[in-house]
Design a protein around this motif. Sequence first.
Motif, mmCIF file in Angstrom:
data_model
loop_
_atom_site.group_PDB
_atom_site.id
_atom_site.type_symbol
_atom_site.label_atom_id
_atom_site.label_comp_id
_atom_site.label_asym_id
_atom_site.label_seq_id
_atom_site.Cartn_x
_atom_site.Cartn_y
_atom_site.Cartn_z
ATOM 1 N N ASN A 70 14.767 -5.198 -3.674
ATOM 2 C CA ASN A 70 13.970 -5.614 -2.520
ATOM 3 C C ASN A 70 12.552 -5.066 -2.568
ATOM 4 O OD1 ASN A 70 15.597 -7.272 -0.501
ATOM 5 N ND2 ASN A 70 17.035 -5.716 -1.217
ATOM 6 N N ILE A 71 12.007 -4.951 -3.758
ATOM 7 C CA ILE A 71 10.596 -4.610 -3.954
ATOM 8 C C ILE A 71 9.882 -5.927 -4.255
ATOM 9 C CG2 ILE A 71 8.918 -3.355 -5.360
ATOM 10 C CD1 ILE A 71 11.195 -1.316 -5.949
ATOM 11 N N SER A 72 8.920 -6.262 -3.407
ATOM 12 C CA SER A 72 8.254 -7.556 -3.555
ATOM 13 C C SER A 72 6.740 -7.392 -3.604
ATOM 14 C CB SER A 72 8.640 -8.489 -2.395
ATOM 15 O OG SER A 72 8.157 -7.956 -1.180
ATOM 16 N N VAL A 73 6.088 -8.471 -3.994
ATOM 17 C CA VAL A 73 4.630 -8.531 -4.047
ATOM 18 C C VAL A 73 4.187 -9.573 -3.035
ATOM 19 C CG1 VAL A 73 2.642 -9.124 -5.475
ATOM 20 C CG2 VAL A 73 4.558 -7.891 -6.482
ATOM 21 N N ASP A 74 3.290 -9.162 -2.138
ATOM 22 C CA ASP A 74 2.720 -10.103 -1.168
ATOM 23 C C ASP A 74 1.576 -10.874 -1.832
ATOM 24 O OD1 ASP A 74 4.492 -9.094 0.661
ATOM 25 O OD2 ASP A 74 3.007 -7.890 1.738
ATOM 26 N N PRO A 75 1.230 -12.042 -1.303
ATOM 27 C CA PRO A 75 0.097 -12.793 -1.867
ATOM 28 C C PRO A 75 -1.191 -11.953 -1.854
ATOM 29 C CG PRO A 75 1.329 -14.165 -0.351
ATOM 30 C CD PRO A 75 1.878 -12.764 -0.212
ATOM 31 N N ILE A 76 -2.005 -12.151 -2.861
ATOM 32 C CA ILE A 76 -3.281 -11.436 -2.993
ATOM 33 C C ILE A 76 -4.202 -11.862 -1.856
ATOM 34 C CG2 ILE A 76 -5.277 -11.046 -4.509
ATOM 35 C CD1 ILE A 76 -2.512 -9.988 -5.567
ATOM 36 N N GLN A 77 -4.850 -10.883 -1.224
ATOM 37 C CA GLN A 77 -5.799 -11.149 -0.150
ATOM 38 C C GLN A 77 -7.211 -11.029 -0.725
ATOM 39 O OE1 GLN A 77 -4.958 -10.734 3.602
ATOM 40 N NE2 GLN A 77 -2.866 -11.248 3.068
ATOM 41 N N ARG A 78 -8.037 -12.019 -0.475
ATOM 42 C CA ARG A 78 -9.413 -12.027 -0.980
ATOM 43 C C ARG A 78 -10.395 -12.169 0.165
ATOM 44 N NH1 ARG A 78 -9.153 -16.307 -5.922
ATOM 45 N NH2 ARG A 78 -11.254 -16.652 -5.187
ATOM 46 N N THR A 79 -11.493 -11.418 0.078
ATOM 47 C CA THR A 79 -12.627 -11.618 0.983
ATOM 48 C C THR A 79 -13.846 -11.781 0.080
ATOM 49 O OG1 THR A 79 -13.272 -9.288 1.181
ATOM 50 C CG2 THR A 79 -11.572 -10.082 2.713
ATOM 51 N N ALA A 80 -15.014 -11.849 0.680
ATOM 52 C CA ALA A 80 -16.239 -11.990 -0.100
ATOM 53 C C ALA A 80 -16.542 -10.747 -0.919
ATOM 54 C CB ALA A 80 -17.409 -12.303 0.823
ATOM 55 N N SER A 81 -15.995 -9.597 -0.526
ATOM 56 C CA SER A 81 -16.341 -8.360 -1.231
ATOM 57 C C SER A 81 -15.161 -7.490 -1.611
ATOM 58 C CB SER A 81 -17.310 -7.540 -0.367
ATOM 59 O OG SER A 81 -16.672 -7.203 0.850
ATOM 60 N N SER A 82 -13.924 -7.958 -1.426
ATOM 61 C CA SER A 82 -12.781 -7.137 -1.819
ATOM 62 C C SER A 82 -11.577 -7.988 -2.182
ATOM 63 C CB SER A 82 -12.407 -6.152 -0.704
ATOM 64 O OG SER A 82 -11.826 -6.834 0.383
ATOM 65 N N VAL A 83 -10.683 -7.374 -2.933
ATOM 66 C CA VAL A 83 -9.426 -7.989 -3.331
ATOM 67 C C VAL A 83 -8.335 -6.967 -3.037
ATOM 68 C CG1 VAL A 83 -8.090 -8.858 -5.280
ATOM 69 C CG2 VAL A 83 -10.516 -9.363 -5.137
ATOM 70 N N THR A 84 -7.259 -7.394 -2.361
ATOM 71 C CA THR A 84 -6.190 -6.476 -1.999
ATOM 72 C C THR A 84 -4.855 -7.025 -2.472
ATOM 73 O OG1 THR A 84 -7.401 -5.793 -0.022
ATOM 74 C CG2 THR A 84 -5.058 -5.279 -0.074
ATOM 75 N N GLY A 85 -4.095 -6.174 -3.149
ATOM 76 C CA GLY A 85 -2.741 -6.501 -3.565
ATOM 77 C C GLY A 85 -1.770 -5.579 -2.854
ATOM 78 N N THR A 86 -0.612 -6.095 -2.460
ATOM 79 C CA THR A 86 0.372 -5.301 -1.729
ATOM 80 C C THR A 86 1.729 -5.396 -2.406
ATOM 81 O OG1 THR A 86 -0.795 -5.720 0.335
ATOM 82 C CG2 THR A 86 1.471 -4.955 0.523
ATOM 83 N N ILE A 87 2.305 -4.228 -2.675
ATOM 84 C CA ILE A 87 3.662 -4.125 -3.195
ATOM 85 C C ILE A 87 4.489 -3.562 -2.052
ATOM 86 C CG2 ILE A 87 5.190 -3.030 -4.873
ATOM 87 C CD1 ILE A 87 1.549 -3.310 -5.658
ATOM 88 N N ASP A 88 5.574 -4.214 -1.692
ATOM 89 C CA ASP A 88 6.331 -3.864 -0.503
ATOM 90 C C ASP A 88 7.782 -3.557 -0.875
ATOM 91 O OD1 ASP A 88 7.109 -3.531 2.123
ATOM 92 O OD2 ASP A 88 6.844 -5.634 2.683
ATOM 93 N N ALA A 89 8.208 -2.318 -0.604
ATOM 94 C CA ALA A 89 9.613 -1.943 -0.763
ATOM 95 C C ALA A 89 10.272 -2.175 0.591
ATOM 96 C CB ALA A 89 9.734 -0.498 -1.206
ATOM 97 N N LYS A 90 11.062 -3.223 0.705
ATOM 98 C CA LYS A 90 11.534 -3.690 2.007
ATOM 99 C C LYS A 90 12.773 -2.977 2.533
ATOM 100 C CE LYS A 90 9.434 -8.149 1.409
ATOM 101 N NZ LYS A 90 8.785 -8.792 2.489
ATOM 102 N N ALA A 91 13.460 -2.222 1.719
ATOM 103 C CA ALA A 91 14.627 -1.491 2.227
ATOM 104 C C ALA A 91 14.157 -0.477 3.265
ATOM 105 C CB ALA A 91 15.352 -0.798 1.077
ATOM 106 N N ASP A 92 14.862 -0.409 4.383
ATOM 107 C CA ASP A 92 14.461 0.473 5.482
ATOM 108 C C ASP A 92 14.309 1.929 5.057
ATOM 109 O OD1 ASP A 92 14.409 -1.646 7.235
ATOM 110 O OD2 ASP A 92 16.428 -1.281 8.007
#
Length: 124
Positions: free
Chosen positions: A58-80
Motif C-alpha cells: 500500500n505504498i503509492s505514488v500520487d500524480p505529479i503536481q506542477r506549477t510555474a516554478s515548482s514540481v512536487t512528487g508524493t509517495i504515500d504509505a497508506k497503511a494506518d
Amino acid sequence: MANTNVTWTGLSSLMEQIGATAAETIEAASSAMKTTTGQVQAQAKQIAPKRTGFMANNISVDPIQRTASSVTGTIDAKADYSSFVEFGTYKMSAEPFIRPAVSAGQSVFIKTTMDKLKEAATFK
C-alpha cells in the motif's frame, strides 16, 4: 499514514543559466520527478518491513503536481500504522523505509533532470 513530499524550487534561476524555456524546464523536472517517484516507490516497497505485506503493498505514488516554478512528487504509505513503523514509538524502534528510499532517489532526480535539461538547453 506516512506521506512524503519532494519539492524542487528555484527553476527560474536555473532556466536563466542554461537558456531553457520555462516550459522545457518544468517538463524536464516533471519527467524526472515521475521517474524518481516510481523508483522511490519500488525501493520503499522492497525495504519496508513485511509481516503480512500489507504496508509494502500500500505504498503509492500520487500524480505529479506542477506549477510555474515548482514540481512536487508524493509517495504515500497508506497503511494506518506506516508512520509508527517509519518513525518508531516509545515502545518500538523506528524501521525507516520511506526516508532511505527518498534519500536514494535524490541523486536519480538530479541526474535525470540534468540529462533532460541538456537536451533542451541552448548551449548544447
